[in-house]
Design an enzyme around this catalytic site. Structure first.
Site, PDB file in Angstrom:
ATOM      1  N   GLN A   1       7.336  -0.216  -0.408  1.00 50.34           N
ATOM      2  CA  GLN A   1       6.842  -0.055   0.956  1.00 50.34           C
ATOM      3  C   GLN A   1       7.842  -0.639   1.955  1.00 50.34           C
ATOM      4  O   GLN A   1       7.631  -0.552   3.156  1.00 50.34           O
ATOM      5  CB  GLN A   1       5.508  -0.791   1.122  1.00 50.34           C
ATOM      6  CG  GLN A   1       4.360  -0.204   0.345  1.00 50.34           C
ATOM      7  CD  GLN A   1       3.123  -1.077   0.386  1.00 50.34           C
ATOM      8  OE1 GLN A   1       2.679  -1.571  -0.641  1.00 50.34           O
ATOM      9  NE2 GLN A   1       2.536  -1.287   1.555  1.00 50.34           N
TER      10      GLN A   1
ATOM     11  N   PHE B   1      -0.516   0.201  -1.800  1.00 50.21           N
ATOM     12  CA  PHE B   1      -1.710  -0.606  -1.488  1.00 50.21           C
ATOM     13  C   PHE B   1      -1.370  -2.059  -1.187  1.00 50.21           C
ATOM     14  O   PHE B   1      -2.211  -2.947  -1.372  1.00 50.21           O
ATOM     15  CB  PHE B   1      -2.745  -0.505  -2.626  1.00 50.21           C
ATOM     16  CG  PHE B   1      -3.171   0.915  -2.911  1.00 50.21           C
ATOM     17  CD1 PHE B   1      -3.883   1.624  -1.963  1.00 50.21           C
ATOM     18  CD2 PHE B   1      -2.822   1.547  -4.097  1.00 50.21           C
ATOM     19  CE1 PHE B   1      -4.257   2.949  -2.202  1.00 50.21           C
ATOM     20  CE2 PHE B   1      -3.193   2.865  -4.335  1.00 50.21           C
ATOM     21  CZ  PHE B   1      -3.913   3.562  -3.392  1.00 50.21           C
TER      22      PHE B   1
ATOM     23  N   GLU C   1       4.846  -4.201  -1.012  1.00 48.29           N
ATOM     24  CA  GLU C   1       5.364  -4.659   0.279  1.00 48.29           C
ATOM     25  C   GLU C   1       6.463  -5.691   0.056  1.00 48.29           C
ATOM     26  O   GLU C   1       7.551  -5.572   0.601  1.00 48.29           O
ATOM     27  CB  GLU C   1       4.235  -5.244   1.137  1.00 48.29           C
ATOM     28  CG  GLU C   1       4.741  -5.769   2.485  1.00 48.29           C
ATOM     29  CD  GLU C   1       3.651  -6.162   3.458  1.00 48.29           C
ATOM     30  OE1 GLU C   1       2.492  -5.758   3.277  1.00 48.29           O
ATOM     31  OE2 GLU C   1       3.964  -6.878   4.428  1.00 48.29           O
TER      32      GLU C   1
ATOM     33  N   ARG D   1      -4.533 -13.592   8.885  1.00 53.45           N
ATOM     34  CA  ARG D   1      -5.405 -12.438   9.138  1.00 53.45           C
ATOM     35  C   ARG D   1      -6.843 -12.751   8.738  1.00 53.45           C
ATOM     36  O   ARG D   1      -7.785 -12.312   9.398  1.00 53.45           O
ATOM     37  CB  ARG D   1      -4.874 -11.181   8.440  1.00 53.45           C
ATOM     38  CG  ARG D   1      -5.623  -9.918   8.813  1.00 53.45           C
ATOM     39  CD  ARG D   1      -4.926  -8.641   8.329  1.00 53.45           C
ATOM     40  NE  ARG D   1      -3.863  -8.195   9.206  1.00 53.45           N
ATOM     41  CZ  ARG D   1      -4.037  -7.443  10.298  1.00 53.45           C
ATOM     42  NH1 ARG D   1      -5.253  -7.045  10.645  1.00 53.45           N
ATOM     43  NH2 ARG D   1      -3.023  -7.083  11.051  1.00 53.45           N
TER      44      ARG D   1
ATOM     45  N   ARG E   1      -4.308  -3.937   0.719  1.00 54.03           N
ATOM     46  CA  ARG E   1      -5.119  -3.214   1.713  1.00 54.03           C
ATOM     47  C   ARG E   1      -6.171  -4.102   2.390  1.00 54.03           C
ATOM     48  O   ARG E   1      -7.177  -4.468   1.782  1.00 54.03           O
ATOM     49  CB  ARG E   1      -5.782  -2.035   1.011  1.00 54.03           C
ATOM     50  CG  ARG E   1      -6.187  -0.916   1.948  1.00 54.03           C
ATOM     51  CD  ARG E   1      -6.687   0.262   1.152  1.00 54.03           C
ATOM     52  NE  ARG E   1      -6.699   1.498   1.924  1.00 54.03           N
ATOM     53  CZ  ARG E   1      -6.898   2.706   1.397  1.00 54.03           C
ATOM     54  NH1 ARG E   1      -7.085   2.846   0.113  1.00 54.03           N
ATOM     55  NH2 ARG E   1      -6.887   3.775   2.160  1.00 54.03           N
TER      56      ARG E   1
ATOM     57  N   PHE F   1      -5.320  -7.105   3.713  1.00 51.59           N
ATOM     58  CA  PHE F   1      -4.406  -8.227   3.944  1.00 51.59           C
ATOM     59  C   PHE F   1      -5.123  -9.468   4.446  1.00 51.59           C
ATOM     60  O   PHE F   1      -4.751 -10.061   5.447  1.00 51.59           O
ATOM     61  CB  PHE F   1      -3.347  -7.756   4.968  1.00 51.59           C
ATOM     62  CG  PHE F   1      -2.048  -8.515   4.958  1.00 51.59           C
ATOM     63  CD1 PHE F   1      -1.084  -8.275   3.992  1.00 51.59           C
ATOM     64  CD2 PHE F   1      -1.765  -9.461   5.933  1.00 51.59           C
ATOM     65  CE1 PHE F   1       0.126  -8.958   3.994  1.00 51.59           C
ATOM     66  CE2 PHE F   1      -0.542 -10.149   5.947  1.00 51.59           C
ATOM     67  CZ  PHE F   1       0.399  -9.888   4.973  1.00 51.59           C
TER      68      PHE F   1
ATOM     69  N   ALA G   1       0.170  -3.158   7.269  1.00 49.37           N
ATOM     70  CA  ALA G   1      -0.693  -3.518   8.396  1.00 49.37           C
ATOM     71  C   ALA G   1      -1.267  -2.261   9.073  1.00 49.37           C
ATOM     72  O   ALA G   1      -1.604  -2.302  10.255  1.00 49.37           O
ATOM     73  CB  ALA G   1       0.060  -4.400   9.408  1.00 49.37           C
TER      74      ALA G   1
ATOM     75  N   GLU H   1      -6.082   0.617   6.357  1.00 49.54           N
ATOM     76  CA  GLU H   1      -6.788  -0.509   5.741  1.00 49.54           C
ATOM     77  C   GLU H   1      -8.233  -0.723   6.185  1.00 49.54           C
ATOM     78  O   GLU H   1      -9.081  -1.073   5.355  1.00 49.54           O
ATOM     79  CB  GLU H   1      -6.026  -1.815   6.022  1.00 49.54           C
ATOM     80  CG  GLU H   1      -4.623  -1.849   5.476  1.00 49.54           C
ATOM     81  CD  GLU H   1      -3.860  -3.048   6.017  1.00 49.54           C
ATOM     82  OE1 GLU H   1      -3.445  -3.025   7.185  1.00 49.54           O
ATOM     83  OE2 GLU H   1      -3.721  -4.032   5.280  1.00 49.54           O
TER      84      GLU H   1
HETATM   85  N1  MTE Z   1      -3.344   5.379   0.832  1.00 47.48           N
HETATM   86  C1  MTE Z   1      -2.793   5.806  -0.324  1.00 47.48           C
HETATM   87  N2  MTE Z   1      -3.088   7.041  -0.757  1.00 47.48           N
HETATM   88  N3  MTE Z   1      -1.949   5.018  -1.045  1.00 47.48           N
HETATM   89  C2  MTE Z   1      -1.627   3.736  -0.640  1.00 47.48           C
HETATM   90  O1  MTE Z   1      -0.861   3.043  -1.298  1.00 47.48           O
HETATM   91  N4  MTE Z   1      -1.951   1.988   1.079  1.00 47.48           N
HETATM   92  C3  MTE Z   1      -2.837   1.473   2.112  1.00 47.48           C
HETATM   93  C4  MTE Z   1      -3.187   2.551   3.125  1.00 47.48           C
HETATM   94  N5  MTE Z   1      -3.598   3.750   2.479  1.00 47.48           N
HETATM   95  C5  MTE Z   1      -2.207   3.267   0.572  1.00 47.48           C
HETATM   96  C6  MTE Z   1      -3.065   4.144   1.288  1.00 47.48           C
HETATM   97  C7  MTE Z   1      -2.265   0.321   2.822  1.00 47.48           C
HETATM   98  S1  MTE Z   1      -2.350  -1.196   2.101  1.00 47.48           S
HETATM   99  C8  MTE Z   1      -1.688   0.440   4.059  1.00 47.48           C
HETATM  100  S2  MTE Z   1      -1.121  -0.917   4.903  1.00 47.48           S
HETATM  101  C9  MTE Z   1      -1.553   1.755   4.714  1.00 47.48           C
HETATM  102  O2  MTE Z   1      -2.012   2.823   3.886  1.00 47.48           O
HETATM  103  C10 MTE Z   1      -0.083   1.974   5.053  1.00 47.48           C
HETATM  104  O3  MTE Z   1       0.147   3.200   5.582  1.00 47.48           O
HETATM  105  P1  MTE Z   1      -0.035   3.565   7.141  1.00 47.48           P
HETATM  106  O4  MTE Z   1       0.317   2.375   7.922  1.00 47.48           O
HETATM  107  O5  MTE Z   1       0.893   4.691   7.314  1.00 47.48           O
HETATM  108  O6  MTE Z   1      -1.474   3.941   7.280  1.00 47.48           O
HETATM  109  N1  LUZ Z   2       1.026  -9.212   8.908  1.00 45.50           N
HETATM  110  C1  LUZ Z   2       0.024  -8.337   8.795  1.00 45.50           C
HETATM  111  C2  LUZ Z   2       2.083  -9.212   8.096  1.00 45.50           C
HETATM  112  O1  LUZ Z   2      -0.922  -8.372   9.563  1.00 45.50           O
HETATM  113  N2  LUZ Z   2       0.085  -7.421   7.829  1.00 45.50           N
HETATM  114  C3  LUZ Z   2       1.115  -7.333   6.952  1.00 45.50           C
HETATM  115  O2  LUZ Z   2       1.101  -6.481   6.091  1.00 45.50           O
HETATM  116  C4  LUZ Z   2       2.175  -8.276   7.088  1.00 45.50           C
HETATM  117  N3  LUZ Z   2       3.223  -8.257   6.263  1.00 45.50           N
HETATM  118  C5  LUZ Z   2       4.184  -9.157   6.419  1.00 45.50           C
HETATM  119  C6  LUZ Z   2       4.088 -10.100   7.418  1.00 45.50           C
HETATM  120  N4  LUZ Z   2       3.048 -10.106   8.240  1.00 45.50           N
HETATM  121 MO1  MOS Z   3      -1.021  -2.796   3.434  1.00 42.07          MO
HETATM  122  S1  MOS Z   3      -1.870  -4.402   2.493  1.00 42.07           S
HETATM  123  O1  MOS Z   3      -0.647  -3.781   4.848  1.00 42.07           O
HETATM  124  O2  MOS Z   3       0.460  -2.751   2.589  1.00 42.07           O
END
Ligand code: MTE
Ligand code: LUZ
Ligand code: MOS
Length: 777
Positions: free
Chosen positions: A212, A243, A247, A325, A357, A359, A526, A728
């Protein structure tokens, strides 16, 4: 001025490429099995395969280490330990307490100690098991409770307070006090961690990595190899899910593959087997809470105090921002006048927990929901009424404990809509009636709301870049800093670019994230991926459009101030409609620049980590869900009979994708709170390291009656096309499942006793709570 609106303007207004449901840009490739994941990239001649040798002790000093049996295993080419790392032996994203390879003291079962490189994946894995390592064991800490008792933290504890908690609590006519434990969760991306490192000339390195955060991988690899970032190129076309688990924690794999490839001057692939992946990498933080809340006769909260201890694991990783968070989501949708919120990142001899997801947001909010649920039961009231009474106001009672004014509150309207559409009140009566005549099977019903702050709580991360290329044939390529993990970011971003240029989305293609195209990107995390990169891509496309518009005016003249319109795959200028490729061809010959970069930084954000005050979020997303369950109080088995969810995606960029995100997050969050249990044996080894013992939801766990809808609500902030993030926040919707189960259990005691239910509410946990209610009733 009083001329009729030009027909071109009307047509332009009716045309759109955003806000329309369309399939994921790779849907067809996914279905055909033709989408390329890192392991599908054709291997170069001479490719070798790496595996990691792992610690078998939770906390110990490494004594004599005999790696000869590993070296002498069939097919083995090389073995590397910490001493072989030329640059920095660290893959920690914020604090440098995270060795790539452990030297001296191991900190958890599964910690990597050495890399073995062999001719095949299988030979490497077999060899890795042959090390003979002597350990001098040290005392270990495993749970957050133990960490708290031992004052063992990876970071200084956090404290946010507002008002005078103690005075308000002392005056409150009623109080609830208690403890709660909410377990962690394995990300369980379908594609495991993987990196493929390919040496390039002049100490360069190309790393194909499922991540990511390609820029972070670039930095970690550069540091580990002791070279500058410009020597390292990291590329990711897509992940089979991240997910949050990719990251920061893709770094170990990227660095290990790159270290080996640099030494051997040969391509090296490191693909984690599922068991190793689960043993090595961090998960969602489990939380232990102690709470104390005062409220009045109506159920209004007067004072709230919570002390949360997270299981950070052995290193800091992202635990600081996760805890922040959690602190900033303890309020959820409720105004808390006098609060005292503490969070400590407990240092334990377990995997270093990381992003997942939500966080920390879900972990913060579930505590107040647990408390509200208890207040309602204590007063003999429907929990929805207590929730409503405590909702944030629109013009007063609208400042969060961390000082951000809420200017976009729609929780009351959204909840009212869901209450109606789900037939909540009638179903409450039906559930009560059912339970009166059903001694063993008990039904439960719950409506839970959510509010989720959108932006990285680390302000500087809220930036993004993009590149848009228009080729001479009129086709368009967009590249941006976000990564595709199945969530549909590429689909949304290409829709934004198509919209800007007046093209059908089919004419725009998105390519792999590549650190040599867009530099210094933030993690796709995020939930900000589409928000940030969509804006950056729009900025790039807009510059090209402006150049093309000026060029069209040069060719066709000005239409008395009516701007040149781009829609329907054509450019409309002064009564002329020129197909887009035709104008592009002319522009190229006239030497107009047909590509552009774009940039975006979210305005208005600030945050003071010392006082835990500021304006950390750009806006809030809202939602609510109603779940109805039936629980067998003799076996602890249960079933989700119906779920209704309403989510505020603003003016959705793509309603089909957003509905998919809401459904997926709902089921994933339900797994977290019900069936997914991480279990370490007394020696600290994670025993649930495969799907045979770790139970994620299956298709048959989805409710037969699942009604997911988007709430119609434009973002008050100037987000990309007034949409709202969706990745998320919907993970909080299945709080309703957990509290419906708690409601069903509570029926056993005539709703007079608060069931002491921890998460995950496995069948065993449900039975434990049923027994406790029976004993107390
Ligand atoms: N959806 C799918 N299909 N696969 C993933 O890994 N990750 C989630 C969410 N939806 C994820 C997902 C998480 S943790 C985040 S932070 C967001 O997607 C990131 O993508 P976006 O910011 O483009 O929504
Ligand atoms: N803060 C946050 C963060 O709100 N979401 C994140 O995924 C993150 N990642 C790194 C540092 N700060
Ligand atoms: Mo999503 S936990 O911010 O990669």
């Amino acid at each position: 001025m009083n001329q009729p609106v030009a027909p071109a303007l009307l047509a332009a207004q009716a045309w759109k490429a955003v806000g329309v449901a369309r399939p994921h840009e790779s849907a067809e490739l996914h279905v055909l099995g033709q989408a390329t994941y890192t392991d599908d990239i054709p291997e170069l001649q001479g490719t070798l395969h790496a595996a990691l040798g792992l610690s078998s002790k939770a906390h110990a000093r490494i004594g004599a280490m005999d790696l000869a049996p590993v070296r002498n295993s069939p097919g083995v080419v090389a073995v590397y330990t910490a001493e072989d790392i030329v640059g920095t032996n660290d893959c920690g994203p914020i604090i440098h307490d995270d060795p790539i390879l452990c030297a001296g003291e191991v900190q958890y079962v599964g910690q990597p100690i050495f890399i073995v490189v062999a001719d095949t994946h299988d030979n490497a894995r077999r060899a890795a098991r042959r090390a003979v390592i002597g350990y001098d064991e040290l005392p270990a800490i495993f749970t957050p409770q133990e960490a708290k008792a031992a004052n063992s933290y990876v970071l200084p504890p956090m404290h946010l307070k507002r008002g005078d908690y103690q005075a308000a609590f002392d005056m409150a006519p009623h109080v609830v006090k208690g403890q709660l434990f909410v377990g962690g969760q394995e990300q369980f991306y379908l594609e495991g961690q993987i990196a493929y490192a390919i040496p390039k000339e002049d100490s360069g390195m190309l790393v194909q990595c499922s991540t990511q955060h390609p820029s972070e991988m670039q930095h970690v690899v550069a540091h580990a190899l002791g070279v500058h970032s410009h020597k390292i190129l990291v590329e990711c076309r897509r992940m089979g899910g991240g997910f949050g688990g990719k990251e920061s924690q893709s770094a170990l794999w990227a660095a290990s593959a790159a270290i080996s490839a640099a030494k051997l001057r040969r391509p090296v692939k490191l693909r984690a087997d599922r068991d190793d992946d689960m043993l090595v990498t961090g998960k969602r933080h489990c939380f232990f809470y102690e709470y104390e809340v005062g409220y009045d006769d109506n159920g209004k909260i007067l004072a709230a105090k919570v002390d949360m201890t997270l299981r950070a694991g052995f290193s800091a990783d992202l635990s600081g921002p996760v805890a922040t968070r959690a602190v900033c989501h303890f309020d959820n949708t409720y105004y808390l006048s006098d609060v005292d919120i503490r969070a400590g990142c407990g240092k334990t001899n377990t995997q270093s927990n990381t992003a997942f997801r939500g966080f920390g947001g879900p972990q913060g909010a579930i505590a107040i929901e647990y408390i509200v649920d208890e207040i309602a039961r204590n007063l003999g009231r429907d929990a929805l009424d207590i929730r409503r009474l405590n909702f944030y106001g629109k013009t007063e009672r609208n400042i969060t404990p961390y000082g951000q004014e809420i200017v976009d509150n729609v929780i009351e309207a959204l909840t009212a809509e869901l209450e109606q559409s789900s037939d909540y009140r009638a179903r409450r009566a039906a559930v009560e009636a059912y339970n009166k005549t059903s001694p063993v099977l008990k039904k439960g019903l719950a409506l839970t709301p959510l509010k989720f702050g959108i932006a990285f709580n680390v302000t500087h991360l809220n930036q993004a870049g993009a590149l848009v290329h228009v080729y001479v044939d009129g086709s368009v390529l967009v590249n941006h800093g976000g990564t595709e993990m199945g969530q549909g970011i590429n689909t949304k971003v290409l829709q934004v670019v198509a919209h800007e240029l007046g093209l059908d989305a089919e004419r725009v293609r998105a390519t792999a994230t590549d650190t040599s195209k867009v530099a210094n990107t933030s993690a796709t995390a995020a939930s900000t991926g589409a928000d940030l990169n969509g804006k950056a891509a729009q900025d790039a496309a807009r510059q090209i459009r402006e150049r093309l518009a000026a060029f069209a005016v040069r060719l066709y003249g000005d239409d008395d101030g009516v701007p040149v319109q781009f829609f329907d795959n054509a450019v409309h200028a002064n009564g002329h409609s020129i197909p887009f490729p035709e104008l592009v061809q002319k522009a190229y010959l006239a030497r107009v620049q047909l590509w552009s970069d774009g940039f975006y930084a979210t305005p208005g954000l600030h945050w003071d980590p010392k006082t835990m005050n500021g304006h950390p979020f750009s806006y809030y997303a809202y939602g609510a869900a109603v779940s109805e369950v039936v629980v067998d109080t003799l076996t602890g088995e249960w079933k989700l009979l119906r779920a209704d969810a309403l989510y505020d995606a603003g003016r959705s960029l793509n309603p089909a994708i957003d509905l998919g995100q809401v459904e997926g997050a709902f089921i994933q969050g339900m797994g977290w709170l019900t069936t997914e249990q991480l279990w370490w044996n007394p020696a600290g080894k994670l025993m649930t390291h495969a799907p045979s013992t770790y139970k994620i939801p299956g298709v048959s766990d989805c409710p037969e009656d699942f009604r997911v809808r988007l709430f119609d609500n434009g973002n008050v902030e100037d987000s990309i096309h007034r949409s709202k993030a969706v990745g998320e926040p919907p993970l909080l919707l299945p709080f309703s499942v957990f509290f419906a189960i708690r409601d069903a259990i509570s029926a056993v005691g005539g709703h007079r006793v608060n069931p002491p239910l921890n998460a995950p509410a496995t069948s065993e946990e449900i039975l434990r709570a049923v027994s406790a209610v029976e004993a107390a009733a």
